[in-house]
Design a protein around this motif. Sequence first.
Motif, PDB file in Angstrom:
ATOM      1  N   MET A   1     -10.634  -2.802 -24.354  1.00  0.00           N
ATOM      2  CA  MET A   1     -11.032  -3.813 -23.569  1.00  0.00           C
ATOM      3  C   MET A   1      -9.726  -3.826 -22.526  1.00  0.00           C
ATOM      4  SD  MET A   1     -12.197  -7.600 -24.520  1.00  0.00           S
ATOM      5  CE  MET A   1     -12.213  -8.783 -23.299  1.00  0.00           C
ATOM      6  N   GLN A   2     -10.046  -3.808 -21.242  1.00  0.00           N
ATOM      7  CA  GLN A   2      -9.112  -4.030 -20.069  1.00  0.00           C
ATOM      8  C   GLN A   2      -8.815  -5.541 -19.917  1.00  0.00           C
ATOM      9  OE1 GLN A   2     -10.237  -2.430 -16.293  1.00  0.00           O
ATOM     10  NE2 GLN A   2      -8.359  -2.594 -15.606  1.00  0.00           N
ATOM     11  N   THR A   3      -7.735  -5.929 -19.790  1.00  0.00           N
ATOM     12  CA  THR A   3      -7.377  -7.234 -19.498  1.00  0.00           C
ATOM     13  C   THR A   3      -7.554  -7.400 -18.240  1.00  0.00           C
ATOM     14  OG1 THR A   3      -4.709  -6.662 -19.109  1.00  0.00           O
ATOM     15  CG2 THR A   3      -5.637  -7.358 -21.456  1.00  0.00           C
ATOM     16  N   ARG A   4      -7.784  -8.815 -17.808  1.00  0.00           N
ATOM     17  CA  ARG A   4      -8.167  -9.285 -16.455  1.00  0.00           C
ATOM     18  C   ARG A   4      -6.851  -9.274 -15.727  1.00  0.00           C
ATOM     19  NH1 ARG A   4     -11.732 -14.386 -14.856  1.00  0.00           N
ATOM     20  NH2 ARG A   4     -11.579 -14.248 -12.722  1.00  0.00           N
ATOM     21  N   ARG A   5      -6.847  -8.848 -14.673  1.00  0.00           N
ATOM     22  CA  ARG A   5      -5.613  -9.042 -13.687  1.00  0.00           C
ATOM     23  C   ARG A   5      -5.611 -10.288 -12.812  1.00  0.00           C
ATOM     24  NH1 ARG A   5      -6.179  -4.053 -10.137  1.00  0.00           N
ATOM     25  NH2 ARG A   5      -8.322  -4.758 -10.396  1.00  0.00           N
ATOM     26  N   ARG A   6      -4.400 -10.948 -12.779  1.00  0.00           N
ATOM     27  CA  ARG A   6      -4.406 -12.107 -12.162  1.00  0.00           C
ATOM     28  C   ARG A   6      -3.140 -12.055 -11.141  1.00  0.00           C
ATOM     29  NH1 ARG A   6      -7.559 -16.096 -14.254  1.00  0.00           N
ATOM     30  NH2 ARG A   6      -8.458 -15.746 -16.283  1.00  0.00           N
ATOM     31  N   GLY A   7      -3.060 -13.050 -10.198  1.00  0.00           N
ATOM     32  CA  GLY A   7      -1.951 -13.455  -9.572  1.00  0.00           C
ATOM     33  C   GLY A   7      -1.262 -12.470  -8.442  1.00  0.00           C
ATOM     34  N   ALA A   8       0.061 -12.007  -8.792  1.00  0.00           N
ATOM     35  CA  ALA A   8       0.707 -10.846  -7.957  1.00  0.00           C
ATOM     36  C   ALA A   8       0.109  -9.609  -8.365  1.00  0.00           C
ATOM     37  CB  ALA A   8       2.339 -11.092  -8.321  1.00  0.00           C
ATOM     38  N   VAL A   9      -0.346  -9.256  -9.681  1.00  0.00           N
ATOM     39  CA  VAL A   9      -0.769  -7.934  -9.987  1.00  0.00           C
ATOM     40  C   VAL A   9      -2.004  -7.840  -9.474  1.00  0.00           C
ATOM     41  CG1 VAL A   9      -1.464  -6.795 -11.969  1.00  0.00           C
ATOM     42  CG2 VAL A   9       0.514  -7.817 -12.427  1.00  0.00           C
ATOM     43  N   LEU A  10      -3.007  -8.713  -9.257  1.00  0.00           N
ATOM     44  CA  LEU A  10      -4.173  -8.487  -8.670  1.00  0.00           C
ATOM     45  C   LEU A  10      -3.940  -8.434  -6.988  1.00  0.00           C
ATOM     46  CD1 LEU A  10      -7.240  -8.366  -8.651  1.00  0.00           C
ATOM     47  CD2 LEU A  10      -7.014 -10.918  -8.609  1.00  0.00           C
ATOM     48  N   GLU A  11      -3.119  -9.376  -6.609  1.00  0.00           N
ATOM     49  CA  GLU A  11      -2.637  -9.232  -5.129  1.00  0.00           C
ATOM     50  C   GLU A  11      -2.296  -7.917  -4.687  1.00  0.00           C
ATOM     51  OE1 GLU A  11       0.115 -11.662  -2.299  1.00  0.00           O
ATOM     52  OE2 GLU A  11      -1.442 -13.047  -3.388  1.00  0.00           O
ATOM     53  N   GLU A  12      -1.346  -7.426  -5.461  1.00  0.00           N
ATOM     54  CA  GLU A  12      -0.773  -6.079  -5.302  1.00  0.00           C
ATOM     55  C   GLU A  12      -1.916  -5.152  -5.168  1.00  0.00           C
ATOM     56  OE1 GLU A  12       1.408  -3.187  -3.901  1.00  0.00           O
ATOM     57  OE2 GLU A  12       2.202  -5.469  -3.929  1.00  0.00           O
ATOM     58  N   ALA A  13      -2.703  -5.179  -6.433  1.00  0.00           N
ATOM     59  CA  ALA A  13      -3.684  -4.046  -6.285  1.00  0.00           C
ATOM     60  C   ALA A  13      -4.595  -4.021  -5.037  1.00  0.00           C
ATOM     61  CB  ALA A  13      -4.609  -4.289  -7.613  1.00  0.00           C
ATOM     62  N   ILE A  14      -5.043  -5.457  -4.649  1.00  0.00           N
ATOM     63  CA  ILE A  14      -5.698  -5.486  -3.509  1.00  0.00           C
ATOM     64  C   ILE A  14      -5.061  -4.850  -2.168  1.00  0.00           C
ATOM     65  CG2 ILE A  14      -7.043  -7.201  -2.088  1.00  0.00           C
ATOM     66  CD1 ILE A  14      -7.476  -9.145  -4.306  1.00  0.00           C
ATOM     67  N   LEU A  15      -3.842  -5.363  -2.100  1.00  0.00           N
ATOM     68  CA  LEU A  15      -2.981  -4.901  -0.951  1.00  0.00           C
ATOM     69  C   LEU A  15      -3.138  -3.447  -0.768  1.00  0.00           C
ATOM     70  CD1 LEU A  15      -0.127  -7.377  -0.246  1.00  0.00           C
ATOM     71  CD2 LEU A  15      -1.881  -6.912   1.366  1.00  0.00           C
ATOM     72  N   SER A  16      -2.729  -2.855  -2.157  1.00  0.00           N
ATOM     73  CA  SER A  16      -2.705  -1.450  -2.045  1.00  0.00           C
ATOM     74  C   SER A  16      -3.669  -0.836  -1.700  1.00  0.00           C
ATOM     75  CB  SER A  16      -2.236  -0.937  -3.587  1.00  0.00           C
ATOM     76  OG  SER A  16      -2.252   0.406  -3.709  1.00  0.00           O
ATOM     77  N   ALA A  17      -4.896  -1.229  -2.141  1.00  0.00           N
ATOM     78  CA  ALA A  17      -6.334  -0.771  -1.753  1.00  0.00           C
ATOM     79  C   ALA A  17      -6.668  -0.917  -0.301  1.00  0.00           C
ATOM     80  CB  ALA A  17      -7.317  -1.409  -2.609  1.00  0.00           C
ATOM     81  N   ALA A  18      -6.085  -1.921   0.179  1.00  0.00           N
ATOM     82  CA  ALA A  18      -6.505  -2.165   1.749  1.00  0.00           C
ATOM     83  C   ALA A  18      -5.564  -1.365   2.510  1.00  0.00           C
ATOM     84  CB  ALA A  18      -6.137  -3.789   2.015  1.00  0.00           C
ATOM     85  N   VAL A  19      -4.212  -1.023   1.988  1.00  0.00           N
ATOM     86  CA  VAL A  19      -3.315   0.003   2.814  1.00  0.00           C
ATOM     87  C   VAL A  19      -4.238   1.152   2.712  1.00  0.00           C
ATOM     88  CG1 VAL A  19      -1.188   1.234   2.767  1.00  0.00           C
ATOM     89  CG2 VAL A  19      -1.037  -1.317   2.219  1.00  0.00           C
ATOM     90  N   ASP A  20      -4.648   1.454   1.362  1.00  0.00           N
ATOM     91  CA  ASP A  20      -5.115   2.849   1.721  1.00  0.00           C
ATOM     92  C   ASP A  20      -6.507   3.052   2.568  1.00  0.00           C
ATOM     93  OD1 ASP A  20      -3.471   3.819  -0.337  1.00  0.00           O
ATOM     94  OD2 ASP A  20      -4.579   3.608  -2.013  1.00  0.00           O
ATOM     95  N   GLU A  21      -7.415   2.466   2.695  1.00  0.00           N
ATOM     96  CA  GLU A  21      -8.494   1.931   3.421  1.00  0.00           C
ATOM     97  C   GLU A  21      -7.904   2.110   4.874  1.00  0.00           C
ATOM     98  OE1 GLU A  21     -11.794   2.207   3.020  1.00  0.00           O
ATOM     99  OE2 GLU A  21     -11.353   2.698   0.914  1.00  0.00           O
ATOM    100  N   LEU A  22      -6.958   1.310   5.290  1.00  0.00           N
ATOM    101  CA  LEU A  22      -6.500   1.170   6.397  1.00  0.00           C
ATOM    102  C   LEU A  22      -6.088   2.521   7.154  1.00  0.00           C
ATOM    103  CD1 LEU A  22      -6.373  -1.232   8.697  1.00  0.00           C
ATOM    104  CD2 LEU A  22      -4.149  -1.634   7.788  1.00  0.00           C
ATOM    105  N   THR A  23      -5.061   3.039   6.215  1.00  0.00           N
ATOM    106  CA  THR A  23      -4.607   4.354   6.842  1.00  0.00           C
ATOM    107  C   THR A  23      -5.707   5.705   6.715  1.00  0.00           C
ATOM    108  OG1 THR A  23      -3.849   4.880   4.446  1.00  0.00           O
ATOM    109  CG2 THR A  23      -2.137   3.890   5.909  1.00  0.00           C
TER     110      THR A  23
END
Length: 195
Positions: A1-23
């Motif tokens: 079972m995967q643990t739910r990401r929160r806080g800075a970890v989740l924010e970093e995952a979102i920003l990383s995904a947004a960087v990839d999409e933007l580029t």
Amino acid sequence: MQTRRRGAVLEEAILSAAVDELTESGYAGLTMDKVAARAGTNKNAIYRRWPNRLTLSIAAYRQLVTTVQPPDTGNLRGDVLEVLRQANRHWSSPLGAILRELLSAAGGTSELLARLQEQSSDAAAAPWLTILGRAVARGEASPEALHPRVATVAIVLLRNEFVLRGVPTAPDDVLVEIVDEVYLPLVRRRGPTPS
């Protein structure tokens, strides 16, 4: 079972995904759905942090930008030209195309434009004040020129070429004109304000 990401970890995952999409897709191709899918989260998690795709894109763009140390060519003209040439190369690059898209999308909204700047206005002026401070020490510029608005005039004029004129790159003769016709005369002649 995967643990739910929160806080800075989740924010970093979102920003990383947004960087990839933007580029990969540019601002026009970035959607909250794509970012959420790539980050392995839902859109609500994104909207809690960034109210719209423009603010998310700006945050992602800021992740892509690196701070460069001011050059030291030994003279003011050389330093200013080198900074303008570096900025021109950046703004003309694929990463710069993203910046131009974001500036266009922000459409003069001052809060969003402020977020686009890599640093606060004081921090953005710091490298220019360093260059100008060295020039003052060498006797190439007036000490009264050590003011953030004066120090950053050259880069503001170059940015205007991109934003107001919509050029994909500024010819080198425009950079030379900015330095020789505006910047150097301004910082050399600047004196105390008459009372």
